[in-house]
Design a protein around this motif. Structure first.
Motif, PDB file in Angstrom:
ATOM      1  N   SER A 106      -8.822   0.597  -1.421  1.00 13.58           N
ATOM      2  CA  SER A 106      -9.532  -0.618  -1.006  1.00 13.58           C
ATOM      3  C   SER A 106     -10.540  -0.391   0.106  1.00 13.58           C
ATOM      4  O   SER A 106     -11.378  -1.254   0.343  1.00 13.58           O
ATOM      5  CB  SER A 106      -8.517  -1.670  -0.546  1.00 13.58           C
ATOM      6  OG  SER A 106      -7.723  -1.155   0.523  1.00 13.58           O
ATOM      7  N   SER A 107     -10.499   0.737   0.808  1.00 15.09           N
ATOM      8  CA  SER A 107     -11.379   0.929   1.957  1.00 15.09           C
ATOM      9  C   SER A 107     -11.706   2.409   2.121  1.00 15.09           C
ATOM     10  O   SER A 107     -11.067   3.285   1.522  1.00 15.09           O
ATOM     11  CB  SER A 107     -10.722   0.394   3.234  1.00 15.09           C
ATOM     12  OG  SER A 107      -9.533   1.104   3.531  1.00 15.09           O
ATOM     13  N   SER A 157      -5.688  -6.661  -3.158  1.00 21.05           N
ATOM     14  CA  SER A 157      -7.026  -6.652  -2.590  1.00 21.05           C
ATOM     15  C   SER A 157      -8.072  -6.122  -3.558  1.00 21.05           C
ATOM     16  O   SER A 157      -9.273  -6.314  -3.337  1.00 21.05           O
ATOM     17  CB  SER A 157      -7.056  -5.808  -1.308  1.00 21.05           C
ATOM     18  OG  SER A 157      -6.697  -4.468  -1.594  1.00 21.05           O
ATOM     19  N   LEU A 158      -7.651  -5.462  -4.635  1.00 23.86           N
ATOM     20  CA  LEU A 158      -8.586  -4.906  -5.606  1.00 23.86           C
ATOM     21  C   LEU A 158      -8.768  -5.777  -6.830  1.00 23.86           C
ATOM     22  O   LEU A 158      -9.667  -5.515  -7.632  1.00 23.86           O
ATOM     23  CB  LEU A 158      -8.115  -3.516  -6.063  1.00 23.86           C
ATOM     24  CG  LEU A 158      -8.004  -2.434  -4.987  1.00 23.86           C
ATOM     25  CD1 LEU A 158      -7.492  -1.144  -5.614  1.00 23.86           C
ATOM     26  CD2 LEU A 158      -9.328  -2.201  -4.314  1.00 23.86           C
ATOM     27  N   HIS A 173     -17.004   6.421  -1.435  1.00 22.65           N
ATOM     28  CA  HIS A 173     -16.856   5.153  -0.712  1.00 22.65           C
ATOM     29  C   HIS A 173     -18.223   4.718  -0.195  1.00 22.65           C
ATOM     30  O   HIS A 173     -19.177   5.525  -0.152  1.00 22.65           O
ATOM     31  CB  HIS A 173     -15.859   5.307   0.443  1.00 22.65           C
ATOM     32  CG  HIS A 173     -16.133   6.482   1.314  1.00 22.65           C
ATOM     33  ND1 HIS A 173     -17.148   6.511   2.262  1.00 22.65           N
ATOM     34  CD2 HIS A 173     -15.536   7.706   1.381  1.00 22.65           C
ATOM     35  CE1 HIS A 173     -17.164   7.672   2.873  1.00 22.65           C
ATOM     36  NE2 HIS A 173     -16.191   8.426   2.357  1.00 22.65           N
ATOM     37  N   THR A 177     -13.428   3.772  -4.025  1.00 22.36           N
ATOM     38  CA  THR A 177     -13.344   2.317  -4.015  1.00 22.36           C
ATOM     39  C   THR A 177     -13.917   1.797  -5.334  1.00 22.36           C
ATOM     40  O   THR A 177     -14.827   2.424  -5.907  1.00 22.36           O
ATOM     41  CB  THR A 177     -14.129   1.749  -2.826  1.00 22.36           C
ATOM     42  OG1 THR A 177     -15.495   2.209  -2.901  1.00 22.36           O
ATOM     43  CG2 THR A 177     -13.515   2.187  -1.514  1.00 22.36           C
ATOM     44  N   SER A 233       0.838  -1.192   0.000  1.00 18.77           N
ATOM     45  CA  SER A 233       0.000   0.000   0.000  1.00 18.77           C
ATOM     46  C   SER A 233       0.875   1.244   0.000  1.00 18.77           C
ATOM     47  O   SER A 233       2.036   1.222   0.412  1.00 18.77           O
ATOM     48  CB  SER A 233      -0.921   0.004   1.223  1.00 18.77           C
ATOM     49  OG  SER A 233      -1.766   1.129   1.212  1.00 18.77           O
ATOM     50  N   ARG A 284      -2.767  -1.019  -3.630  1.00 15.82           N
ATOM     51  CA  ARG A 284      -2.950  -2.368  -3.079  1.00 15.82           C
ATOM     52  C   ARG A 284      -3.746  -3.241  -4.047  1.00 15.82           C
ATOM     53  O   ARG A 284      -4.893  -3.621  -3.811  1.00 15.82           O
ATOM     54  CB  ARG A 284      -3.653  -2.299  -1.733  1.00 15.82           C
ATOM     55  CG  ARG A 284      -3.479  -3.578  -0.931  1.00 15.82           C
ATOM     56  CD  ARG A 284      -4.025  -3.443   0.458  1.00 15.82           C
ATOM     57  NE  ARG A 284      -3.863  -4.669   1.202  1.00 15.82           N
ATOM     58  CZ  ARG A 284      -4.271  -4.871   2.449  1.00 15.82           C
ATOM     59  NH1 ARG A 284      -4.882  -3.892   3.089  1.00 15.82           N
ATOM     60  NH2 ARG A 284      -4.089  -6.017   3.045  1.00 15.82           N
TER      61      ARG A 284
END
Length: 573
Positions: free
Chosen positions: A264-265, A341-342, A290, A313, A227, A338
């Motif tokens: 991602s968040s 995670s995506l 988001h 996101t 990240s 990242r």
């Protein structure tokens, strides 16, 4: 007829009352101060004398002759019709809501002497013509001083030769003053929030390397971590803001977001937006999307503003794109934070399809997660720059697949090596041929391998430094091309230029593990499709343990045959 006493007395009383009132008022000032106050009031209200026009603008590097200054036309009682040519010139001064500065001839005082006027005008014209032919270097940008009209351009990937639309095509020598100004603003905001940095942002080593990679107009693969950090985000957004400023100076305008930052968040989106917030003073607006906020609220907000930076996101962005609440087709810089995670599902591919052209892409990928390699290869299609200040083997060899084969005999190793070459040739038949390198020894096996490859029609080049671009591909009878194959001796590994080779084959494992690591961390520097093939037999069992350690360190799967070879090794204690 003389005036009466009453009239004289009234006049005297009136003068006394007026004098007494003037003494009691708080605005009793001298004539000079009163003139200054009156001029200030006229300036604030927009009403000023014609002689004050020169006091409101100064020459700049963009306008050294101060001829872009738009004087207000004085009001006259008799209205005159404007010339049609002057109307057309004034209309060209605005392009779809954004005013463009047009050059106008400055008016001279009619009371000047004709001779002096002609001499001054001639000198100004000569000086201006010489300046038009020269170049001005403003903040490290090479820019001409000619009259270039501003125009709105929809950047669709065709404006730049490198295919990246919306980014500066010229290569710069050093970061501009505006980029450093943006970094200082971010650093001051971080210091105000209690976040202290050991060194200033503009001397950060990662940021300088990122700027060099960005200026080369190639996509970037960052493998230092999974990240992005605050410093990395600061350099990315400051560089993007500098690119916007450069393109606007050249006359381009943007109809949508310039930067799309995929996170991602919600927490990461808030972190990125907090770094971008100080850039609002420079006209850079950032919007965060988001799942933590209502979608109707986000749709209403997007309709009321046109952000330059968009942090979102993937799932929420796809939802808003499907509802036509935001248009990301003109994105020029895509940052994927990242990727491991995506990369789940088809969200990234759908977002990439919604962007027209080829945006400049920056990917932060975990070097230990090889499940995301296909997603990296789909995003970074062309030549890339690898960016990592981490000197570990896993970081330097990210996205390079290590293929380890255990064979029963030396002849089987040679046959499997040729099969690997045929497989690479078959997969890239319609595309550009791969750059393949063989690491060989000086024994008789080398001659057998060369003879076999020549019989199959491959073009062979040998030497300590094989330059792939100078090797001609062999052509078969049906017109098909086979990729050229380079061969170097194992003793020349340290001096060979391996960064251009996408496929490296070690048919006979005669090299040391140190040389193997050197090959792994030096090959395929400009691609994400590198493959390193190595072949083992029972004679090479002494290297099996170290090979297993390297595979595990890089997060790759260890073949069962290699583990069995290690356990049956006679040197195993």
């Amino acid at each position: 007829m003389t005036k009466g006493d009453d009239a004289v007395m009234r006049r005297r009383n009136k003068a006394k009352i007026k004098k007494l009132n003037n003494k009691n008022t708080s605005s009793n000032v001298s004539a000079r101060v009163a003139a200054v106050i009156a001029a200030k009031k006229r300036r604030k209200s927009g009403k000023r004398r014609q002689c004050q026009g020169m006091c409101f603008s100064l020459p700049t590097l963009d306008d050294p002759f101060n001829d872009r200054y738009d004087k207000r036309e004085t009001e006259t009682k008799a209205t005159k019709k404007r010339n049609s040519l002057q109307l057309d010139k004034n209309k060209n001064a605005f392009v779809k809501g954004k005013s463009a500065v047009s050059k106008k001839e400055t008016k001279r005082d009619n009371n000047e002497k004709p001779g002096h006027l002609e001499q001054t005008k001639e000198k100004a014209i000569n000086l201006k013509n010489s300046q038009d032919k020269s170049l001005l270097f403003i903040d490290g940008v090479e820019k001409r001083t000619g009259n270039v009209e501003r125009a709105e351009v929809h950047l669709n990937g065709k404006s730049c030769a490198n295919g990246h639309h919306g980014q500066a095509c010229e290569k710069l020598d050093c970061p501009s003053k505006f980029l450093i100004l943006c970094l200082n603003a971010i650093e001051n905001a971080m210091r105000h929030d209690g976040v202290e940095q050991d060194n200033p942002l503009f001397v950060n080593s990662w940021g300088i390397e990122f700027w060099k990679c960005y200026s080369s107009a190639k996509d970037i693969l960052e493998t230092s971590g999974s990240s992005s950090t605050i410093v990395q985000i600061a350099w990315i957004v400051a560089t993007a803001a500098d690119s916007i400023a450069r393109k606007e100076k050249e006359g381009f305008s943007f109809t949508g977001p310039f930067l799309l930052f995929l996170v991602s968040s919600q927490e990461k989106a808030a972190k990125v937006r907090s770094v971008c917030k100080p850039l609002k003073a420079f006209g850079i607006h950032t919007v965060s999307l988001h799942p933590g906020a209502a979608i109707d609220h986000q749709i209403t907000g997007l309709r009321s503003c046109e952000p330059e930076f968009l942090v979102s996101t993937p799932e929420r962005l796809l939802k808003l794109v499907s509802l036509k609440a935001i248009d990301v087709s003109g994105v020029s810089l895509l940052v994927v934070d990242r990727l491991d995670s995506l990369s789940k599902g088809d969200t990234l591919s759908l977002i990439r399809q919604s962007i027209s052209g080829k945006p400049h892409t920056v990917v932060f990928n975990d070097c230990l997660t090889y499940t995301s390699v296909p997603a990296v290869q789909n995003l970074l299609l062309g030549s890339i720059n690898r960016l990592s200040l981490n000197q570990s083997v896993a970081s330097q060899s990210a996205c390079i697949i290590q293929s380890v084969n255990v064979c029963a005999s030396d002849e089987e190793k040679i046959l499997k090596g040729i099969q690997v070459l045929d497989h690479a040739y078959g997969d890239h038949f319609h595309s550009e041929p791969l750059k393949v390198l063989y690491i060989v020894g000086k024994d008789s096996k080398f001659q057998n391998l060369v003879s076999t490859l020549k019989c199959k029609g491959y073009s062979i080049s040998t030497g300590s430094n094989c330059i792939v671009s100078h090797i001609k591909n062999s052509v078969e009878a049906d017109g098909r091309k086979r990729p050229a194959v380079s061969m170097i001796d194992k003793d020349h590994i340290s001096t060979a230029e391996l960064e251009e080779y996408e496929v490296v084959i070690v048919p006979d494992f005669i090299i040391s593990m140190k040389n193997y690591v050197e090959i792994l961390t030096s090959m395929a520097r400009h691609t994400v499709s590198g493959i390193l093939h190595s072949f083992f037999t029972k004679d090479d069992a002494a290297h099996a343990g170290q090979m297993i350690e390297i595979l595990e360190q890089c997060g790759q799967v260890v073949p069962d045959a290699l583990r069995d070879l290690y356990h049956t090794s006679p040197m195993l204690e």
